[in-house]
Design an enzyme around this catalytic site. Structure first.
Site, PDB file in Angstrom:
ATOM      1  N   SER A   1      14.794 -12.924  -3.133  1.00 13.94           N
ATOM      2  CA  SER A   1      13.823 -12.215  -3.971  1.00 13.94           C
ATOM      3  C   SER A   1      13.461 -10.879  -3.334  1.00 13.94           C
ATOM      4  O   SER A   1      13.801 -10.606  -2.187  1.00 13.94           O
ATOM      5  CB  SER A   1      12.550 -13.063  -4.161  1.00 13.94           C
ATOM      6  OG  SER A   1      11.760 -13.021  -2.987  1.00 13.94           O
TER       7      SER A   1
ATOM      8  N   SER B   1      10.383  -9.763  -2.610  1.00 12.34           N
ATOM      9  CA  SER B   1       9.000  -9.740  -2.130  1.00 12.34           C
ATOM     10  C   SER B   1       8.827  -9.018  -0.796  1.00 12.34           C
ATOM     11  O   SER B   1       7.704  -8.652  -0.440  1.00 12.34           O
ATOM     12  CB  SER B   1       8.463 -11.169  -2.003  1.00 12.34           C
ATOM     13  OG  SER B   1       9.081 -11.856  -0.928  1.00 12.34           O
TER      14      SER B   1
ATOM     15  N   LYS C   1       7.775 -14.010   4.971  1.00 12.26           N
ATOM     16  CA  LYS C   1       6.707 -13.018   4.794  1.00 12.26           C
ATOM     17  C   LYS C   1       6.369 -12.407   6.156  1.00 12.26           C
ATOM     18  O   LYS C   1       6.921 -12.791   7.182  1.00 12.26           O
ATOM     19  CB  LYS C   1       5.448 -13.662   4.200  1.00 12.26           C
ATOM     20  CG  LYS C   1       5.652 -14.442   2.909  1.00 12.26           C
ATOM     21  CD  LYS C   1       5.998 -13.576   1.723  1.00 12.26           C
ATOM     22  CE  LYS C   1       6.212 -14.401   0.469  1.00 12.26           C
ATOM     23  NZ  LYS C   1       6.649 -13.586  -0.691  1.00 12.26           N
TER      24      LYS C   1
ATOM     25  N   SER D   1       4.719 -10.159  -4.685  1.00 11.46           N
ATOM     26  CA  SER D   1       4.819 -11.151  -3.622  1.00 11.46           C
ATOM     27  C   SER D   1       3.793 -12.252  -3.830  1.00 11.46           C
ATOM     28  O   SER D   1       2.588 -11.990  -3.948  1.00 11.46           O
ATOM     29  CB  SER D   1       4.601 -10.491  -2.250  1.00 11.46           C
ATOM     30  OG  SER D   1       4.575 -11.468  -1.224  1.00 11.46           O
TER      31      SER D   1
END
Length: 245
Positions: A38, A40, A101, A191
């Site tokens: 993804s 994010s 993250k 996100s």
């Protein structure tokens, strides 16, 4: 001749077993490969990036072991991540799902977003507008506002701001519980991270898998890494070997 053939087959089986055991040890205790599905973490990490995560960086928990058997609780040789580390962790509400993250908040801290700017314990994080980020989506060019953020410990990185006054640009104060960290994606308006309490929230230390270290391969979005015949134009050669910062 028959005995020679059997001996050769047995040696081959032993070599394969040894290779699999070595790969298992490396994957469990040293490095594990991950791919980015993804956007994010744009622009730090792009869809199609493949990276190695160091398993030893924060010690070992049940999630360090393939299939996550419940053999012990807590972390062995545990170490707290540093602010700004890019980490892979298991989602607390879905422990079979890996997320990646950046660590923004540490245990006991207060985190808040005000007008798109991160505040840690009431102090705004340094944020500087830099040149826009140009990306291609569905064949069209998309221009996004880009900032350089510098955390209190000096770690500096770029973030993207898709929308003025996005949904999570203004939040309540989040109190990071003991034994937890607060994580956010660099692509702030795209996100699902610790700001979304119903889906992610603060991350228990036990759920950390490791720290993202280096890109070992990267292909353009929509390409498949195993399609080697497309590598000459599909691989992002300039990203291969770059450190994750």
């Amino acid at each position: 001749m028959a005995n020679d053939n059997k001996g050769g087959l047995g040696e081959t089986v032993r070599v394969v077993i040894h290779a699999l055991l070595i790969a298992l040890v490396i994957r469990t205790f040293l490095f594990q490969p991950f791919n980015i599905p993804s956007g994010s973490m744009k622009e730090t990490l792009l869809i199609g990036d493949h990276l190695f995560v160091s398993k030893y960086a924060y010690g070992y928990s049940r999630y360090s072991i393939p299939f996550s058997p419940n053999l012990f609780s807590g972390r062995i040789w545990g170490a707290e991540p540093k602010r700004g580390d890019v980490v892979v962790f298991r989602l607390p509400r879905e422990p079979d799902v890996d997320y990646i993250k950046r660590v923004i908040g540490l245990p006991g801290e207060r985190i808040q977003m005000i007008a798109g700017q991160v505040h840690i314990n009431g102090v705004p994080v340094e944020r500087e507008r830099i040149t826009d980020f140009a990306d291609t989506e569905d064949g069209r060019q998309v221009i996004t506002r880009r900032y350089r953020e510098t955390l209190p410990n000096g770690v500096s990185f770029t973030t993207l701001d898709l929308y003025e006054n996005g949904f999570y640009d203004n939040t309540p104060v989040y109190q990071v519980p003991p034994g937890h960290i607060f994580v956010m994606g660099d692509n702030r308006d795209n996100s699902t991270d610790s700001r979304v309490l119903s889906q992610v929230g603060p991350i228990p230390m036990d759920h950390l898998v490791g720290r993202a270290e280096v890109l070992f391969f990267s292909v353009e979005e929509g390409e498949r890494a195993w399609a080697f015949w497309r590598w000459p134009w599909a691989a992002r050669w300039s990203r291969i070997g770059s450190l994750v910062r």
